[in-house]
Scaffold this active site. Structure first.
Site, PDB file in Angstrom:
ATOM      1  N   ARG A 178       1.741  26.335 -15.661  1.00 36.48           N
ATOM      2  CA  ARG A 178       2.421  27.531 -15.128  1.00 36.48           C
ATOM      3  C   ARG A 178       2.590  28.540 -16.264  1.00 36.48           C
ATOM      4  NH1 ARG A 178       3.975  25.459 -10.226  1.00 36.48           N
ATOM      5  NH2 ARG A 178       4.220  23.203 -10.318  1.00 36.48           N
ATOM      6  N   CYS A 189       4.672  24.817  -6.403  1.00 38.75           N
ATOM      7  CA  CYS A 189       3.931  26.088  -6.313  1.00 38.75           C
ATOM      8  C   CYS A 189       4.311  26.852  -5.043  1.00 38.75           C
ATOM      9  CB  CYS A 189       2.430  25.843  -6.326  1.00 38.75           C
ATOM     10  SG  CYS A 189       1.873  24.978  -7.795  1.00 38.75           S
TER      11      CYS A 189
HETATM   12  C1  BEZ Z   1       3.664  21.249  -7.496  1.00 37.36           C
HETATM   13  O1  BEZ Z   1       4.452  20.680  -6.780  1.00 37.36           O
HETATM   14  O2  BEZ Z   1       3.455  22.456  -7.424  1.00 37.36           O
HETATM   15  C2  BEZ Z   1       2.910  20.472  -8.521  1.00 37.36           C
HETATM   16  C3  BEZ Z   1       3.566  19.423  -9.147  1.00 37.36           C
HETATM   17  C4  BEZ Z   1       2.870  18.674 -10.065  1.00 37.36           C
HETATM   18  C5  BEZ Z   1       1.556  18.958 -10.365  1.00 37.36           C
HETATM   19  C6  BEZ Z   1       0.941  20.057  -9.763  1.00 37.36           C
HETATM   20  C7  BEZ Z   1       1.622  20.791  -8.839  1.00 37.36           C
END
Ligand code: BEZ
Length: 236
Positions: free
Chosen positions: A135, A52
């Site tokens: 997402r 993110c």
């Molecule tokens: C992230 O790195 O943004 C992420 C990865 C897995 C689950 C939720 C967020």
């Protein structure tokens, strides 16, 4: 499936579901506050997570580019406002990534602890996660109509060049009455006429218009140069 597990998903062509929300830029009334603009409304799973963070830095770095195409960005996660503010401050003050640093996220980031907005937009996909949004990316036109939707799982960071390409392709279809072929990019030939009026294509095939190329009666393209496109779609 239990009744409360059935989650309505907005579809292409639907009016964007309305809601009021608190964001990092104050309260918003969505989509009414954005009428007249294109909007990319997107969700991310959680603040203070690596994928993110890379996405927010990329989106924020491209904000001016989207603004030139009359497109505003609105983000959402099921975190609270204080978490959002702390995360965005950390990004600005501490994170340097792929040449991006001092990145200020100026677009609104919605707090959605109740998950009400995320559920309204089908951003909670229980087989992926019951506690965070996937997402999701909604392309909403200046009249508030959903024009395209893309979903990615938690582990997969989005391709922001593709998001920009989708936006420009949608605007091109509207402005020039054409469709865009596989892997189209501004400057490439476009498809005329849009699917459904093959009779017109047949006539075109018989004409000697140098800008039009027909591969068969149902498949014709024409030139649309990048300069013409940008003049019509992009602000100076
Ligand atoms: C992230 O790195 O943004 C992420 C990865 C897995 C689950 C939720 C967020």
């Amino acid at each position: 499936m239990e009744e409360d597990q059935v989650i309505a998903m907005p579809r292409i062509g639907d009016m964007a579901p309305e809601f009021k929300a608190v964001t990092t830029q104050g309260e918003i009334n969505f989509p009414n506050d954005f009428r007249g603009n294109w909007v990319i409304f997107f969700s991310h799973p959680a603040d203070f997570t690596p994928v993110c963070t890379s996405e927010f830095m990329t989106f924020a770095s491209m904000e001016d580019k989207f603004a030139k195409a009359n497109c505003k960005l609105v983000g959402l996660s099921v975190d609270g406002l204080h978490s959002h503010i702390a995360w965005l401050r950390t990004i600005k003050e501490k994170i340097e990534y792929k040449g991006m640093k001092n990145v200020e996220v100026k677009f609104p980031l919605i707090e959605d602890i109740s998950m009400n907005v995320a559920k309204k937009y089908g951003m909670i996909q229980p087989q992926e996660s019951t506690t965070t949004a996937v997402r999701a990316v909604f392309f909403i036109d200046p009249k508030g109509v959903i024009r395209s939707i893309i979903y990615y799982p938690l582990s997969l960071g989005r391709n922001f060049d593709e998001l920009y390409r989708v936006l420009i392709a949608l605007q091109t279809a509207d402005e020039f009455g054409v469709a865009t072929p596989a892997d189209w990019r501004p400057g490439d030939d476009v498809i005329v006429p849009p699917a459904g009026s093959c009779g017109v294509a047949k006539e075109r095939m018989e004409n000697k218009n140098e800008d039009v190329k027909c591969y068969d009666w149902f498949f014709c393209t024409k030139k649309l140069d990048k300069e013409t496109l940008e003049k019509k779609l992009l602000k100076k």
